[in-house]
Design a protein around this motif. Structure first.
Motif, mmCIF file in Angstrom:
data_model
loop_
_atom_site.group_PDB
_atom_site.id
_atom_site.type_symbol
_atom_site.label_atom_id
_atom_site.label_comp_id
_atom_site.label_asym_id
_atom_site.label_seq_id
_atom_site.Cartn_x
_atom_site.Cartn_y
_atom_site.Cartn_z
ATOM 1 N N VAL A 67 -10.403 -5.994 8.149
ATOM 2 C CA VAL A 67 -10.384 -4.691 7.482
ATOM 3 C C VAL A 67 -9.152 -3.895 7.909
ATOM 4 C CG1 VAL A 67 -12.903 -4.573 7.311
ATOM 5 C CG2 VAL A 67 -11.760 -3.549 9.284
ATOM 6 N N TRP A 68 -8.872 -2.835 7.135
ATOM 7 C CA TRP A 68 -7.833 -1.885 7.496
ATOM 8 C C TRP A 68 -8.389 -0.477 7.284
ATOM 9 C CZ3 TRP A 68 -5.842 1.745 4.106
ATOM 10 C CH2 TRP A 68 -6.119 1.544 2.752
ATOM 11 N N TYR A 69 -7.798 0.486 7.990
ATOM 12 C CA TYR A 69 -8.175 1.883 7.815
ATOM 13 C C TYR A 69 -6.996 2.762 8.191
ATOM 14 C CZ TYR A 69 -9.272 1.331 12.814
ATOM 15 O OH TYR A 69 -9.218 1.034 14.148
ATOM 16 N N GLN A 70 -7.092 4.038 7.822
ATOM 17 C CA GLN A 70 -6.002 4.977 8.044
ATOM 18 C C GLN A 70 -6.374 5.996 9.113
ATOM 19 O OE1 GLN A 70 -5.717 8.323 5.554
ATOM 20 N NE2 GLN A 70 -4.512 9.056 7.258
ATOM 21 N N TYR A 120 -6.478 10.353 3.720
ATOM 22 C CA TYR A 120 -7.800 10.247 3.106
ATOM 23 C C TYR A 120 -8.734 11.353 3.585
ATOM 24 C CZ TYR A 120 -6.451 5.721 1.266
ATOM 25 O OH TYR A 120 -5.813 4.719 0.583
ATOM 26 N N SER A 158 -10.349 6.813 8.354
ATOM 27 C CA SER A 158 -10.840 6.575 6.995
ATOM 28 C C SER A 158 -11.890 5.473 6.995
ATOM 29 C CB SER A 158 -9.685 6.183 6.065
ATOM 30 O OG SER A 158 -9.254 4.864 6.341
ATOM 31 N N GLU A 159 -12.538 5.314 5.862
ATOM 32 C CA GLU A 159 -13.476 4.203 5.727
ATOM 33 C C GLU A 159 -12.710 2.889 5.821
ATOM 34 O OE1 GLU A 159 -16.208 4.225 2.462
ATOM 35 O OE2 GLU A 159 -16.370 6.410 2.516
ATOM 36 N N GLU A 160 -13.345 1.900 6.394
ATOM 37 C CA GLU A 160 -12.717 0.585 6.487
ATOM 38 C C GLU A 160 -12.683 -0.058 5.106
ATOM 39 O OE1 GLU A 160 -15.020 -1.471 9.458
ATOM 40 O OE2 GLU A 160 -13.960 -0.452 11.083
ATOM 41 N N GLN A 161 -11.542 -0.660 4.803
ATOM 42 C CA GLN A 161 -11.352 -1.358 3.536
ATOM 43 C C GLN A 161 -11.071 -2.827 3.841
ATOM 44 O OE1 GLN A 161 -11.638 0.208 0.533
ATOM 45 N NE2 GLN A 161 -12.171 2.034 1.711
ATOM 46 N N PRO A 162 -11.575 -3.741 3.023
ATOM 47 C CA PRO A 162 -11.325 -5.162 3.302
ATOM 48 C C PRO A 162 -9.866 -5.536 3.054
ATOM 49 C CG PRO A 162 -12.495 -4.908 1.226
ATOM 50 C CD PRO A 162 -12.411 -3.537 1.843
ATOM 51 N N LEU A 175 0.821 -1.217 0.000
ATOM 52 C CA LEU A 175 0.000 0.000 0.000
ATOM 53 C C LEU A 175 0.852 1.263 0.000
ATOM 54 C CD1 LEU A 175 -2.841 -0.717 2.601
ATOM 55 C CD2 LEU A 175 -3.106 -0.444 0.137
#
Length: 162
Positions: free
Chosen positions: A73-76, A52, A90-94, A19
């Motif tokens: 999930v991951w987020y910033q 973000y 940030s929004e959670e991303q899978p 990433l």
């Protein structure tokens, strides 16, 4: 548990590195922290500051990427005071499937005693006891308090290092 080399989840480390470092982004993992009770990995990132919240790189503050292994999930989040003031996340991303623990189990594997409800049917998603929900909330509150303390500690180091 924390460190500067590989975390206990090297597949997640590789994903995070992709990433922040792929396509010449120049980022790397400065430090990771693992919170086993909450199954959360927190990565302090250096060299890549895209936020973000403001949709651009921070000028001087780094970011952190949080991985929730339970939710997959991951987020910033940011070290930037303006982002912290508004509680930005940030929004959670899978997470990619190959980073999840379930990916490493053989699909033909069967336990001697199947997990699920009393009639051996799988528990429905979201069937959590109040105790589990309270425990998760307590773990997340502890994580946020730790992040606040670390941010404060980092700020104190910056002030004293001048």
């Amino acid at each position: 548990m924390e460190g500067f080399t590989k975390s206990p989840y090297p597949e997640v480390d590789e994903f995070i590195l992709h990433l922040v470092a792929a396509d010449g982004r120049g980022g790397s993992i400065r430090r990771w922290r693992y919170f086993p009770e909450a199954e959360i990995l927190s990565y302090d990132i250096v060299g890549y500051r895209f936020c973000y919240n403001i949709q651009r790189q921070h000028r001087s503050n780094n970011i952190k990427l949080i991985v929730d292994l339970k939710k997959g999930v991951w987020y910033q989040k940011c070290h930037d005071p303006d982002c912290q003031e508004v509680g930005f996340k940030s929004e959670e991303q899978p997470l990619p499937e190959n980073t999840l623990l379930a990916h490493f189990f053989d699909s033909d594997f069967e336990e001697e005693t199947p997990l699920g409800t009393a009639d051996n049917q799988p528990a429905a998603c979201g069937d959590f006891s109040a105790e589990e929900t309270e425990e998760d909330a307590a773990c997340l509150a502890a994580l946020e308090e730790t992040e606040r303390r670390l941010a404060s500690s980092d700020e104190n180091h910056l002030i004293h290092d001048r």
